[in-house]
Scaffold this motif. Structure first.
Motif, PDB file in Angstrom:
ATOM      1  N   SER A 459       0.768  -1.223   0.029  1.00  0.00           N
ATOM      2  CA  SER A 459       0.049  -0.209  -0.080  1.00  0.00           C
ATOM      3  C   SER A 459       0.757   1.195  -0.135  1.00  0.00           C
ATOM      4  CB  SER A 459      -0.783  -0.030   1.278  1.00  0.00           C
ATOM      5  OG  SER A 459      -1.715   1.255   1.390  1.00  0.00           O
ATOM      6  N   PRO A 460       0.400   2.191  -0.563  1.00  0.00           N
ATOM      7  CA  PRO A 460       0.913   3.725  -0.060  1.00  0.00           C
ATOM      8  C   PRO A 460       0.363   4.096   1.230  1.00  0.00           C
ATOM      9  CG  PRO A 460      -0.950   3.972  -1.590  1.00  0.00           C
ATOM     10  CD  PRO A 460      -0.844   2.464  -1.701  1.00  0.00           C
ATOM     11  N   GLY A 461       0.753   5.341   1.537  1.00  0.00           N
ATOM     12  CA  GLY A 461       0.153   6.107   2.372  1.00  0.00           C
ATOM     13  C   GLY A 461       1.067   6.389   3.520  1.00  0.00           C
ATOM     14  N   GLY A 462       2.274   6.728   3.332  1.00  0.00           N
ATOM     15  CA  GLY A 462       3.291   7.183   4.006  1.00  0.00           C
ATOM     16  C   GLY A 462       3.561   6.534   5.461  1.00  0.00           C
ATOM     17  N   ARG A 463       3.220   7.276   6.479  1.00  0.00           N
ATOM     18  CA  ARG A 463       3.659   6.865   7.761  1.00  0.00           C
ATOM     19  C   ARG A 463       2.428   5.730   8.270  1.00  0.00           C
ATOM     20  NH1 ARG A 463       2.311  12.316  10.790  1.00  0.00           N
ATOM     21  NH2 ARG A 463       3.005  13.252   8.668  1.00  0.00           N
ATOM     22  N   THR A 464       1.439   5.499   7.360  1.00  0.00           N
ATOM     23  CA  THR A 464       0.291   4.683   7.633  1.00  0.00           C
ATOM     24  C   THR A 464       0.591   3.242   7.240  1.00  0.00           C
ATOM     25  OG1 THR A 464      -1.042   5.246   5.890  1.00  0.00           O
ATOM     26  CG2 THR A 464      -1.227   6.633   7.918  1.00  0.00           C
ATOM     27  N   ILE A 465       1.779   3.407   6.062  1.00  0.00           N
ATOM     28  CA  ILE A 465       1.790   2.014   5.317  1.00  0.00           C
ATOM     29  C   ILE A 465       1.930   0.858   5.980  1.00  0.00           C
ATOM     30  CG2 ILE A 465       3.221   0.784   3.508  1.00  0.00           C
ATOM     31  CD1 ILE A 465       3.954   3.524   2.402  1.00  0.00           C
ATOM     32  N   ILE A 466       2.789   0.913   7.146  1.00  0.00           N
ATOM     33  CA  ILE A 466       3.142  -0.289   7.646  1.00  0.00           C
ATOM     34  C   ILE A 466       1.903  -1.084   8.590  1.00  0.00           C
ATOM     35  CG2 ILE A 466       4.567  -1.437   9.808  1.00  0.00           C
ATOM     36  CD1 ILE A 466       6.258   0.883   9.301  1.00  0.00           C
ATOM     37  N   ASN A 467       0.948  -0.064   9.042  1.00  0.00           N
ATOM     38  CA  ASN A 467      -0.115  -0.514   9.899  1.00  0.00           C
ATOM     39  C   ASN A 467      -1.386  -0.977   8.868  1.00  0.00           C
ATOM     40  OD1 ASN A 467       0.879  -0.195  12.227  1.00  0.00           O
ATOM     41  ND2 ASN A 467       0.211   2.030  12.372  1.00  0.00           N
ATOM     42  N   THR A 468      -1.326  -0.298   7.680  1.00  0.00           N
ATOM     43  CA  THR A 468      -2.211  -0.836   6.622  1.00  0.00           C
ATOM     44  C   THR A 468      -2.005  -2.088   6.140  1.00  0.00           C
ATOM     45  OG1 THR A 468      -2.483   1.534   6.021  1.00  0.00           O
ATOM     46  CG2 THR A 468      -3.594   0.012   4.463  1.00  0.00           C
ATOM     47  N   VAL A 469      -1.054  -2.494   5.739  1.00  0.00           N
ATOM     48  CA  VAL A 469      -0.494  -3.795   5.255  1.00  0.00           C
ATOM     49  C   VAL A 469      -0.612  -4.769   6.405  1.00  0.00           C
ATOM     50  CG1 VAL A 469       1.255  -5.214   4.242  1.00  0.00           C
ATOM     51  CG2 VAL A 469       0.887  -2.829   3.654  1.00  0.00           C
ATOM     52  N   PHE A 470      -0.172  -4.411   7.846  1.00  0.00           N
ATOM     53  CA  PHE A 470      -0.169  -5.191   8.854  1.00  0.00           C
ATOM     54  C   PHE A 470      -1.635  -5.717   8.835  1.00  0.00           C
ATOM     55  CE2 PHE A 470      -1.248  -4.637  13.502  1.00  0.00           C
ATOM     56  CZ  PHE A 470      -0.782  -5.958  13.997  1.00  0.00           C
ATOM     57  N   GLN A 471      -2.681  -4.752   8.868  1.00  0.00           N
ATOM     58  CA  GLN A 471      -4.095  -5.051   9.181  1.00  0.00           C
ATOM     59  C   GLN A 471      -4.843  -6.117   7.832  1.00  0.00           C
ATOM     60  OE1 GLN A 471      -6.325  -1.556  11.321  1.00  0.00           O
ATOM     61  NE2 GLN A 471      -4.434  -0.957  10.168  1.00  0.00           N
ATOM     62  N   ALA A 472      -4.342  -5.708   6.926  1.00  0.00           N
ATOM     63  CA  ALA A 472      -4.654  -6.637   5.636  1.00  0.00           C
ATOM     64  C   ALA A 472      -4.363  -7.884   5.703  1.00  0.00           C
ATOM     65  CB  ALA A 472      -4.329  -5.798   4.262  1.00  0.00           C
ATOM     66  N   VAL A 473      -2.782  -8.138   5.876  1.00  0.00           N
ATOM     67  CA  VAL A 473      -2.501  -9.349   6.100  1.00  0.00           C
ATOM     68  C   VAL A 473      -3.060 -10.070   7.209  1.00  0.00           C
ATOM     69  CG1 VAL A 473      -0.231 -10.848   6.797  1.00  0.00           C
ATOM     70  CG2 VAL A 473      -0.141  -8.804   5.184  1.00  0.00           C
ATOM     71  N   LEU A 474      -3.287  -9.607   8.492  1.00  0.00           N
ATOM     72  CA  LEU A 474      -3.985 -10.198   9.533  1.00  0.00           C
ATOM     73  C   LEU A 474      -5.326 -10.404   9.183  1.00  0.00           C
ATOM     74  CD1 LEU A 474      -2.868 -10.709  12.354  1.00  0.00           C
ATOM     75  CD2 LEU A 474      -4.014  -8.684  13.262  1.00  0.00           C
ATOM     76  N   ASN A 475      -6.054  -9.681   8.420  1.00  0.00           N
ATOM     77  CA  ASN A 475      -7.610  -9.669   7.839  1.00  0.00           C
ATOM     78  C   ASN A 475      -7.554 -11.279   7.213  1.00  0.00           C
ATOM     79  OD1 ASN A 475      -8.499  -7.589   9.187  1.00  0.00           O
ATOM     80  ND2 ASN A 475      -8.454  -6.406   7.237  1.00  0.00           N
ATOM     81  N   THR A 476      -6.586 -11.348   6.331  1.00  0.00           N
ATOM     82  CA  THR A 476      -6.688 -12.767   5.436  1.00  0.00           C
ATOM     83  C   THR A 476      -6.230 -13.879   6.168  1.00  0.00           C
ATOM     84  OG1 THR A 476      -5.953 -11.168   3.448  1.00  0.00           O
ATOM     85  CG2 THR A 476      -5.889 -13.443   3.110  1.00  0.00           C
ATOM     86  N   ILE A 477      -4.957 -13.930   6.953  1.00  0.00           N
ATOM     87  CA  ILE A 477      -4.833 -15.264   7.511  1.00  0.00           C
ATOM     88  C   ILE A 477      -5.178 -15.500   8.924  1.00  0.00           C
ATOM     89  CG2 ILE A 477      -2.763 -14.865   5.942  1.00  0.00           C
ATOM     90  CD1 ILE A 477      -1.045 -14.127   8.206  1.00  0.00           C
ATOM     91  N   LEU A 478      -5.849 -14.340   9.523  1.00  0.00           N
ATOM     92  CA  LEU A 478      -6.519 -14.728  10.787  1.00  0.00           C
ATOM     93  C   LEU A 478      -7.892 -14.811  10.703  1.00  0.00           C
ATOM     94  CD1 LEU A 478      -5.831 -15.213  13.938  1.00  0.00           C
ATOM     95  CD2 LEU A 478      -5.950 -12.670  14.287  1.00  0.00           C
ATOM     96  N   TYR A 479      -8.547 -13.800  10.059  1.00  0.00           N
ATOM     97  CA  TYR A 479      -9.979 -13.821   9.990  1.00  0.00           C
ATOM     98  C   TYR A 479     -10.473 -14.118   8.764  1.00  0.00           C
ATOM     99  CZ  TYR A 479      -9.447 -10.731  14.142  1.00  0.00           C
ATOM    100  OH  TYR A 479      -9.344 -10.248  15.360  1.00  0.00           O
ATOM    101  N   ASP A 480      -9.646 -14.858   8.024  1.00  0.00           N
ATOM    102  CA  ASP A 480     -10.089 -15.738   6.848  1.00  0.00           C
ATOM    103  C   ASP A 480     -11.154 -14.717   5.823  1.00  0.00           C
ATOM    104  OD1 ASP A 480      -8.833 -18.020   7.624  1.00  0.00           O
ATOM    105  OD2 ASP A 480     -10.663 -18.529   8.877  1.00  0.00           O
ATOM    106  N   MET A 481     -10.556 -13.346   5.615  1.00  0.00           N
ATOM    107  CA  MET A 481     -11.210 -12.741   4.668  1.00  0.00           C
ATOM    108  C   MET A 481     -10.449 -12.804   3.245  1.00  0.00           C
ATOM    109  SD  MET A 481     -11.639  -8.915   6.441  1.00  0.00           S
ATOM    110  CE  MET A 481     -12.253  -8.834   8.259  1.00  0.00           C
ATOM    111  N   PRO A 482     -11.387 -12.918   2.300  1.00  0.00           N
ATOM    112  CA  PRO A 482     -10.773 -12.848   0.655  1.00  0.00           C
ATOM    113  C   PRO A 482     -10.127 -11.424   0.696  1.00  0.00           C
ATOM    114  CG  PRO A 482     -13.213 -12.534   0.798  1.00  0.00           C
ATOM    115  CD  PRO A 482     -12.834 -12.907   2.153  1.00  0.00           C
ATOM    116  N   VAL A 483      -9.164 -11.343  -0.389  1.00  0.00           N
ATOM    117  CA  VAL A 483      -8.490 -10.315  -0.408  1.00  0.00           C
ATOM    118  C   VAL A 483      -9.112  -8.809  -0.626  1.00  0.00           C
ATOM    119  CG1 VAL A 483      -7.857 -10.489  -2.915  1.00  0.00           C
ATOM    120  CG2 VAL A 483      -6.241  -9.538  -1.616  1.00  0.00           C
ATOM    121  N   ASP A 484     -10.142  -9.192  -1.393  1.00  0.00           N
ATOM    122  CA  ASP A 484     -11.059  -7.814  -1.581  1.00  0.00           C
ATOM    123  C   ASP A 484     -11.678  -7.281  -0.342  1.00  0.00           C
ATOM    124  OD1 ASP A 484     -12.703  -9.871  -1.744  1.00  0.00           O
ATOM    125  OD2 ASP A 484     -14.244  -9.275  -3.143  1.00  0.00           O
ATOM    126  N   GLU A 485     -12.293  -8.086   0.456  1.00  0.00           N
ATOM    127  CA  GLU A 485     -12.889  -7.788   1.688  1.00  0.00           C
ATOM    128  C   GLU A 485     -11.588  -7.136   2.773  1.00  0.00           C
ATOM    129  OE1 GLU A 485     -15.304 -10.456   3.610  1.00  0.00           O
ATOM    130  OE2 GLU A 485     -16.417 -11.104   1.703  1.00  0.00           O
TER     131      GLU A 485
END
Length: 560
Positions: A459-485
């Motif tokens: 993701s882009p987002g400057g200072r927010t990038i790490i947290n944005t990607v962190f949450q998206a990864v967590l959503n997929t592998i912990l909460y079983d969300m498909p990538v779009d969700e």
């Protein structure tokens, strides 16, 4: 009698919603980027027999034409590569400080920061790395000829393409407002008027620059006539970059940061990106909490995320910088499970921690970066994030060369030794020095299972990038969300300093916000966090699923 107005309105809503959540599936390869033409360029290379690295090079140069706010040859970034049945690696093509730079170069005679000097002046331009990074990746791992990979970008620049609504709005802003002279003229036609929405926009000067790079490779940018032109532009306008700076620049291959979470392997960038270290530390922290038992988006979930982010960013600010200048960074410690266990001991599930500005801090990136993800038929995966720093970088460029320079020097700690609660950092690892690479938050990531990539994200987002990607990864592998969700789900951001939490407006319950405030968190609503581009792989079916963040007006997942 039926209310047909309401019925039609609901159907329009569904059509709008489905367009925002457009799903793209493919078997043979996929590119997801901030511009459909750039994604198409990458996929065309895949169809011609190129691999994921070849498609990456084509996409990167095409974005320099079609997404000038962040796509670039005047900036730099990071690439993570996981080959099929191979060892993950990374390419660091982060910009460097010029040889004439110094730790106090942006301070006045009283040792105070000259306002705007480290972001809005020609001295804020770092030595660009993108061409060198793409050239190194291709030299080591590409298949097709280098010049073939630049051909789509050259054609887009030379023959032009219809100006999208998003680009028209950006161009019109620069044309009518107090922008630099270079940006005022960036979208104009031969008659001096602004190119309108839908009209063909051509970039002949950029096309010539790209043709020279296609012919000469890395040396076409860092030596010879383009380097001499950059040197002359800098001298004429008070800049620091010289032909010597350009000739000395090299991209670097580095071992990735490798973490694990719930049986998955996580590969991301090492320093000078702080993304891999910080995200791995935060995932390790989450593992201590049995997070799968905590409902997504609940007060307990959000509190846990905030406290993981607070601790990860505090360590980031204290320890991380350019590894070539900071030889004793404790990376193994910061990414270890033991460190997470120690960090978790002072976690209070009912109360917010306090960020102490006398101990740690946070250097940060600009807001406008871009990410793209690539996979090919063989299962090779590439995750790339690159940037000009702010939107349209420094806003400066030589009209004869046709590209925009970055303003990445602003990512250094500009005031040595001075750390403030507002987020200004003065810690040693990220002070300015000649040929040093500035610390970054970019976080291109590949998640693998049993050696196969299952998620390519960034993701882009400057200072927010790490947290944005962190949450998206967590959503997929912990909460079983498909990538779009996972991409569209609610995101928050806490960076240790300043001690506030940003959350996406209308995606968090007001009751949750009040509950978090009662725990001691200061909550601030924002419109959007990040602009994620992701590809998910379903090994059982042999299918790739790609999604572009709905906040990206021209973004697209393209597969075949």
């Amino acid at each position: 009698m039926k209310n047909y107005f309401l019925e039609i309105s609901f159907l329009l809503f569904l059509l709008t919603f489905s367009s925002l959540k457009a799903q793209t599936y493919a078997r043979n390869g996929m590119v997801v980027s901030d511009n459909k033409l750039a994604s198409d360029a990458g996929v065309q290379i895949l169809k011609r027999g190129g691999n994921a690295i070849d498609a990456t090079v084509a996409t990167a140069f095409a974005l320099a034409v079609t997404h000038p706010a962040a796509g670039n040859i005047g900036g730099g970034g990071f690439l993570v590569y996981l080959p099929e049945n191979g060892q993950a690696t990374t390419i660091d093509f982060r910009e460097k400080a010029p040889l004439a730079s110094s730790p106090t170069m942006f301070l006045d005679e009283n040792g105070k920061l000259v306002p705007g000097s480290n972001h809005d002046s020609i001295k804020a331009i770092g030595v660009p790395g993108t061409v060198a990074g793409m050239f190194l990746a291709h030299k080591k791992y590409g298949k097709l000829p280098w010049s073939d990979l630049l051909s789509p970008a050259i054609q887009l620049a030379k023959t032009g393409f219809p100006l999208t609504w998003a680009l028209y709005n950006e161009g019109n802003y620069h044309y009518t407002n107090n922008s630099t002279e270079f940006l005022k003229n960036y979208f104009i036609k031969d008659d001096g008027s602004m190119t309108s929405f839908g009209e063909v926009w051509k970039q002949p000067e950029l096309a010539k620059t790209l043709e020279w790079i296609a012919k000469k490779g890395q040396d076409g940018f860092y030596k010879g006539k383009i380097a001499s032109q950059i040197d002359a532009f800098m001298k004429a306008n008070g800049g620091l970059i010289t032909t010597q700076d350009l000739a000395k620049y090299q991209a670097v291959e580095r071992a990735p940061i490798h973490g694990t979470f719930n049986g998955y392997d996580i590969y991301s960038m090492p320093p000078p990106s702080s993304g891999g270290v910080t995200m791995t530390a935060m995932l390790n922290f989450i593992e201590q909490a049995n997070a799968e038992e905590i409902p997504f988006n609940s007060t307990a979930y959000t509190h846990l995320m905030i406290e993981a982010m607070r601790r990860g960013y505090a360590d980031r600010a204290e320890y991380l910088g350019d590894p070539d200048f900071n030889l004793e960074m404790p990376l193994n410690l910061l990414t270890s499970k033991d460190h997470a266990i120690a960090r978790f001991k002072n976690f209070d599930k009912n109360k917010a921690s306090v960020s102490d500005s006398t101990s740690f801090g946070h250097p940060y990136d600009g807001e406008n970066t871009t990410h793209f993800s690539v996979v090919d038929r063989e299962g090779n995966a590439v995750s790339v994030t690159y940037t000009l720093e702010q939107s349209y970088g420094s806003g400066l460029g030589d009209p004869e060369l046709g590209f925009i320079f970055n303003n990445e020097m602003g990512d250094f700690n500009a005031v040595p030794g001075e750390t403030k609660s507002n987020g200004q950092i003065g810690t040693d690892p990220n002070l300015i020095a000649p040929e040093k690479r500035m610390l970054s938050s970019m976080n291109p990531t590949i998640v693998a299972k049993d050696g196969q990539p299952v998620l390519v994200m960034g993701s882009p987002g400057g200072r927010t990038i790490i947290n944005t990607v962190f949450q998206a990864v967590l959503n997929t592998i912990l909460y079983d969300m498909p990538v779009d969700e996972s991409i569209e789900a609610m995101k928050i951001h806490h960076q240790w300093l300043p001690d506030v939490t940003y959350y996406e407006r209308n995606k968090m319950s007001p009751d949750t916000v009040r509950a978090l405030e009662a725990m001691g968190h200061e909550m601030i609503p924002v419109g959007q966090l990040g602009r994620l581009m992701g590809i998910q792989f379903f090994p059982k079916d042999g299918v790739y699923f790609g999604a572009s963040d709905s906040s990206s007006p021209d973004g697209a997942a393209v597969g075949y």
